[in-house]
Structures are given as C-alpha cells and as structure tokens.
Enzyme design. Structure first.
Site, PDB file in Angstrom:
ATOM      1  CE  LYS A 338      23.807  30.628  40.395  1.00 27.02           C
ATOM      2  NZ  LYS A 338      23.814  29.630  39.315  1.00 27.02           N
ATOM      3  NE  ARG A 372      23.205  34.184  34.021  1.00 22.98           N
ATOM      4  CZ  ARG A 372      22.446  34.355  35.107  1.00 22.98           C
ATOM      5  NH1 ARG A 372      22.874  33.924  36.278  1.00 22.98           N
ATOM      6  NH2 ARG A 372      21.270  34.952  35.014  1.00 22.98           N
TER       7      ARG A 372
END
Length: 394
Positions: A338, A372
């Site tokens: 991210k 995740r």
C-alpha cells in the site's frame, strides 16, 4: 543479585510468572490481578461524573487524570485517563455500579474492556462447513482481484482458469483464506455496476469453490452480490464499508451464518483522534451487525490502512493497532504493497515486499490475527517467524 524486568500483557501471563517464582496457589490467585496494569481513556464526562470517577479510583490506589477545571466545574466536559491494576479496577467498577449520573453504564463498559484485553483464546470459526482456527497462529489471506484496474495486479486474473491457478498457488504457498474482489478500491477508481461486479466475480467464484479447499472470502459491500456469492460457494463476507454502504448486507450475513469482516472507511481524513474515532465507527458497525443477528463470534474488524487516512494517520494506526483489541474481535490487517509503504520507501508496487513484511511482523506483534497479502509465500514466512517469537509456536 540481579534485576530483570517483565512486561505483563494479561492475567494468564501474570499467573505464569508468579507460579515460576514458586508462590503457593492462594498467593498466586491474590497477586495475579495486581500484576496487570491498564490505562483507559474515557471521553466526554461532565464534571460531576469526572469528580466521582477520580475520587473512587484514587480511593483504590489507582490514578485518574482529569481536566483542571473539573474540581470547580469551570469546564463542561472532560476526558479522563484511568490508570490502575486489574484488581483496582474490579473494586472500582463494583463501587461505580451504585453511583448516579449514568456511571453504572460506564462501569459495565470498563468491565467489557478489561475482558476484551484478556483476549478470546483459541477458537474455531465456522465458514459454512470450512473451519478456521483463530488465536493459535496468524492466518494468511491471499488477495485475488478479478478487476482490470487494481493498483497492484489489475487485469491479471480476469479469466477464471488463471484466477483458479493463482488461488491454488496461494493455497500451496500457505494461504488460509482466498479473498476474491471484483471492484477496485485504489485511489481514483471508477465505480462499477452491481451487474458488472457479479459478471466478474461469480464465474471465478464457482470455479474456486469447486477446486479450492480453503475458505473463500468475497470482498464486497453490496447485499445482492454477497447473497449471490454465498449461493455460489463463498464462505466469508469482507465489507470495506462496515455495513454503512448497504445496511441490507447485515441481514444477508446473519441469514447465511457466515463470518463478517468489517473495515473502517470514510469520506475524509478529519478526526478528533484517529484511533478513538475509528473505534467508535467500528463499534457502531458491530452494534448494527448484532441487531441484525450476526453473533459477536462471527465478527472480524479491519482498521482500513490506506482508506480515509493520511500517510501520517496510517502510521499512527499501525503504531497504535493494539488498541483495537478493546473491541473484543479478531483483527485483520491489510497493508500489502500500500501507499504508506510506497511513500516511506519510495518504491513501485512490485518492490514493496520488504516494507509489507515489516508491517506484517509489527502488526502481528500488536495483535493482528489475520493478514491480507499479495505475496503469500513471503508473508507466510514472515508470519511463521513472528508467531514463533510472539505466540511461542515452533
């Protein structure tokens, strides 16, 4: 003579440390709650409430920091920082239960928080016939996007055969769950229709359900998509809007008796305190789920790294992640590749594995139960090493 230090996270750890000293069982029981120290922040008390809380906590040997104007009631509201051992809190909340001004409700909330911080132990999560063991080791959720525009792997797995091949590889590499998504959530993404989301997801899901043994999570906020996905073999619902985008989703989850992951999200990055506001948001979503019939044991929370947060706020959430344990739910952490990693290391999406590994390891140390990730093999290794250190799993 030598001196050492012990960090005591919960009553079970305290009991073990005292037993190692050789104390008798009676003494062990008496001393255990004295070894665990908790600090709670209570927001928005009026001066009458804050004065009573402070005096009752002081009377039990604890401490309570309040605003300067509480004593003379020159302030309308005050936050309170409570500091004490679990033993002090027990007698404090017993006394608070019989106090006026709504303080009995505060006592109940403090007792709930104390219980949540002790953890939920090891338990089985029933995913429509497929079981996951929560609390023993960190679970790995492998990301499978069937979208043309996802920031990391957009367009790679739109064909069902390629998606199944990827899912099987992730399972072989150590994934415990496959998270299937048909809508990109990257910054600047374009919304797609319900029909288009179904067109992308259902053919892949049907193939996965027939060929993959581990549970499949469907990443959607739409009740209709969730219902059709569950009919097609999905085992878990992963809602990036925590029931706020489509309130009907809660009843679908309740009807099918499946686990529900709820992620913090929002429209802007304005917070009084990012963690306090996130906790309030998720608590409201938990209440919505309960009211619809979703049991506490089926709810998992996600802090939503990268969603409605600035770079600095993302780092703060990661730094304070353990505070989420106060909700009493398992925590899913999704940091893989991210922007918080990109901005820290100045790297493109395909070169963020080390940064992801750092967030995964520190996240596990801070209480994450599920991570995740895109890079399943590498992050499985990071998780196993972290578990060996933190959970004692060899």
């Amino acid at each position: 003579m030598e001196i050492g230090v012990r960090f005591i996270p919960n009553l079970d750890h305290a009991r073990k440390e005292i037993e190692l000293i050789g104390s008798d069982p009676g003494g062990c029981s008496l001393m255990t709650p004295k070894a665990v120290h908790r600090v709670f922040k209570i927001s928005g008390l009026n001066p009458k409430q804050a004065n009573i809380v402070k005096q009752e906590m002081l009377a039990r040997g604890g401490e309570a920091a309040v605003a300067r104007g509480v004593v003379n009631q020159s302030v309308e509201k005050s936050d309170v920082l409570l500091m004490g051992t679990t033993k002090q809190y027990r007698t404090f909340t017993d006394k608070l239960k019989i106090q006026p001004f709504g303080l009995s409700k505060l006592a109940a909330k403090i007792n709930e928080a104390l219980a949540a911080l002790e953890g939920y132990g090891v338990r089985l999560l029933n995913c429509r016939g497929k079981e996951l063991e929560l609390g023993r080791k960190t679970l790995i959720m492998g990301i499978l996007n069937v979208t043309p525009d996802s920031f990391s792997d957009g367009g790679k797995y739109m064909v069902p055969e390629l998606a199944m091949e990827k899912a099987c590889q992730m399972a072989e590499d150590g994934a415990d769950i496959i998270d299937l998504g048909g809508v990109s959530t990257r910054p600047g993404h374009q919304e797609v229709s319900e029909e288009e989301e179904l067109r992308r997801v259902i053919p892949v899901l049907e193939k996965l359900a027939a060929n993959v043994k581990i549970p499949i999570s469907i990443d959607t906020w739409r009740a209709r998509v969730a219902k059709e996905a569950l009919e097609s073999g999905a085992n878990i619902i992963n809602d990036q809007w925590a029931l706020r985008a489509d309130p009907n989703l809660a009843s679908v989850v309740a009807d099918y008796k499946v686990p529900l992951i709820m992620m913090h999200n929002g429209q802007d990055t304005k917070y009084r305190d990012v963690m306090d506001d996130m906790m309030s948001f998720l608590k409201k979503s938990i209440d919505m789920a309960w009211e619809a019939g979703v049991p506490q044991g089926n709810i998992i929370v996600d802090p939503g790294i990268g969603f409605a947060k600035t770079y600095e706020q993302n780092l703060e959430v990661l730094r304070r992640l353990r505070e989420l344990t106060l909700l009493g739910c398992p925590i899913l952490l999704g940091t893989s590749r991210k922007s918080v990693i990109a901005k820290t290391l100045n790297l493109p999406a395909d070169q963020r594995v080390e940064g992801t590994g750092a967030t995964v390891a520190l996240g596990i140390a801070s209480g994450a139960d599920i991570v995740r990730v895109h890079d399943v093999k590498e992050m499985t290794r990071v998780a196993r090493m972290s578990d060996a250190i933190i959970r004692g799993i060899i």
